[in-house]
Design a protein around this motif. Structure first.
Motif, mmCIF file in Angstrom:
data_model
loop_
_atom_site.group_PDB
_atom_site.id
_atom_site.type_symbol
_atom_site.label_atom_id
_atom_site.label_comp_id
_atom_site.label_asym_id
_atom_site.label_seq_id
_atom_site.Cartn_x
_atom_site.Cartn_y
_atom_site.Cartn_z
ATOM 1 N N VAL A 189 0.773 -1.197 -0.092
ATOM 2 C CA VAL A 189 0.127 0.053 -0.039
ATOM 3 C C VAL A 189 0.860 1.367 0.035
ATOM 4 C CG1 VAL A 189 -1.846 1.302 1.262
ATOM 5 C CG2 VAL A 189 -1.618 -1.108 1.288
ATOM 6 N N VAL A 190 0.646 2.109 -0.886
ATOM 7 C CA VAL A 190 1.230 3.472 -0.738
ATOM 8 C C VAL A 190 0.034 4.517 -0.522
ATOM 9 C CG1 VAL A 190 0.946 3.794 -3.437
ATOM 10 C CG2 VAL A 190 2.494 5.346 -1.975
ATOM 11 N N ILE A 196 1.740 11.933 -6.359
ATOM 12 C CA ILE A 196 0.952 10.822 -6.905
ATOM 13 C C ILE A 196 1.930 10.022 -7.774
ATOM 14 C CG2 ILE A 196 0.194 12.150 -8.795
ATOM 15 C CD1 ILE A 196 -2.546 10.268 -8.534
ATOM 16 N N LYS A 197 3.085 10.661 -8.273
ATOM 17 C CA LYS A 197 4.067 10.099 -9.168
ATOM 18 C C LYS A 197 4.599 8.829 -8.457
ATOM 19 C CE LYS A 197 4.897 14.143 -11.830
ATOM 20 N NZ LYS A 197 6.100 15.263 -12.049
ATOM 21 N N GLU A 198 4.450 8.965 -7.028
ATOM 22 C CA GLU A 198 5.032 7.876 -6.223
ATOM 23 C C GLU A 198 4.232 6.490 -6.202
ATOM 24 O OE1 GLU A 198 7.955 8.674 -3.096
ATOM 25 O OE2 GLU A 198 7.508 10.964 -3.433
ATOM 26 N N ALA A 199 3.080 6.685 -6.532
ATOM 27 C CA ALA A 199 2.077 5.671 -6.629
ATOM 28 C C ALA A 199 2.026 4.876 -7.853
ATOM 29 C CB ALA A 199 0.794 5.950 -6.232
ATOM 30 N N ILE A 231 5.022 1.925 6.934
ATOM 31 C CA ILE A 231 3.968 2.759 6.143
ATOM 32 C C ILE A 231 4.934 3.767 5.126
ATOM 33 C CG2 ILE A 231 2.086 4.747 6.466
ATOM 34 C CD1 ILE A 231 2.384 3.765 9.526
ATOM 35 N N ARG A 232 4.227 3.557 3.979
ATOM 36 C CA ARG A 232 4.759 4.163 2.707
ATOM 37 C C ARG A 232 3.810 5.469 2.560
ATOM 38 N NH1 ARG A 232 5.204 2.194 -3.291
ATOM 39 N NH2 ARG A 232 6.090 4.105 -4.222
#
Length: 345
Positions: free
Chosen positions: A30-31, A70-73, A64-65
């Motif tokens: 989960v991110v 949003i680019k990191e998702a 927890i990430r």
């Protein structure tokens, strides 16, 4: 989609963080995508999750990430959208910017938001997703208590459409100990939930916990009048709300108008509410944020305008919430004062 789900929580506030934490505990990647303030809070305290039944667990910061971009998702393939409804189209555009057309064919989006238009607004910017763009319904309340603590204060099952993708996400939620179900009529479910969600604004104006509000018959009579007006307008508009679980829209006004001893007996078998629970709109006013009134009571007023109905009660509620927003959330009404303002005897 080959189903090895990697979740992204878009708009990881109270609801999103709670759902995401349960998925992390179940072992899913989960991110969390949200605000810098909450990122720093979680990096310092981790997450503490609790509910009205006494269930609780903690996650260390290292588990927890949490990101703000949003680019990191981009490595995710299931996006749970929990942003405020006013931001739905923008988050849809952000998702589109992450992926090529081929990559878009491999993702699923679930709208876990208030209101009835979110999935359609996502479809307007992501039309190629089709049956992978899922409307969802969240029946319960989550309160952010600070220092990484999130508390589910009311009961209820998450609801998803009964297509193949809805069933796959449903399986993941159940594995994460998140009660959920699938339903064939999501439009009806969302309208049914909206009728109950009219209490969001009433609770914000009352300024007291949900249980305390509903323990006062005058507040309940106000809510019954709001729902009755909503049911009338939906009926005149040709919309049939559906029940999901024990919350049946057309029975709600009858139950709310019962004397206290009967109401408590009937209501306790339908929904569990602990003393800490408050509405998300109360929380928005408390922290000086813009509310979602236009996506809740405002939807009833919008329909009323289309058919020439005055909708006096819900229209006045929309106005009072607007005044509370401009007054930094300081407005608070006791039951008798609010009843008189709304013309309810």
């Amino acid at each position: 989609m080959s189903f090895s789900p990697k979740f992204a929580i878009l708009g990881a506030g109270s609801i999103g963080t709670y759902i995401g934490a349960c998925l992390v505990k179940a072992g899913y990647p989960v991110v969390f995508v949200g605000r810098e303030r909450l990122k720093q809070e979680i990096q310092l305290f981790g997450l503490g999750i609790s509910d009205y039944n006494g269930k609780s667990f903690t996650l260390a910061p290292s588990q927890i990430r949490y990101v703000t971009d949003i680019k990191e998702a981009k490595d995710s393939n299931v996006f749970l959208v929990t942003v405020k409804s006013k931001d739905t189209k923008e988050i849809g555009k952000s998702i589109r910017s992450l992926f090529s057309p081929e990559e878009l064919s491999k993702i699923v989006i679930v709208s876990f938001q208030n209101g009835i238009r979110n999935s359609k607004e996502l479809a307007s910017v992501l039309p190629e997703l089709k049956d992978r763009n899922l409307p969802g319904m969240v029946p319960f309340n989550v309160v952010a208590k600070g220092k990484g603590q999130f508390h589910q204060g009311t009961s209820g099952e998450l609801v998803l459409p009964s297509n193949d993708y809805g069933k796959r996400i449903h399986y993941c939620l159940r594995k994460a100990a998140l009660p959920s179900k699938v339903h064939k009529n999501m439009d009806g479910v969302l309208w049914g939930k909206l009728l109950f969600n009219l209490n969001n604004s009433l609770n914000a104006l009352a300024g007291v916990p949900l249980r305390e509000e509903l323990s006062q018959r005058t507040y309940r009579k106000i809510l019954a009048s709001m729902i009755t007006e909503g049911l009338e307008i939906l009926s005149l508009s040709g919309i049939q709300p559906a029940s999901a679980g024990k919350m049946i829209p057309w029975l709600a006004p009858i139950i709310l108008n019962l004397p206290d001893f009967l109401f408590f007996k009937v209501a306790s078998s339908m929904v569990k509410i602990d003393p800490e629970a408050r509405s998300s709109m109360w929380e928005d006013l408390h922290y000086g944020r813009k509310t979602e009134i236009s996506y809740l009571n405002g939807e009833i007023v919008r329909l009323a305008d289309e058919i020439g109905h005055k909708a006096p009660i819900n229209r006045k509620i929309v106005s009072l919430i607007g005044e509370a927003e401009s007054d930094s959330g300081k407005s608070k009404y006791d039951a008798e004062t609010l009843s008189n303002l709304l013309g309810i005897t």
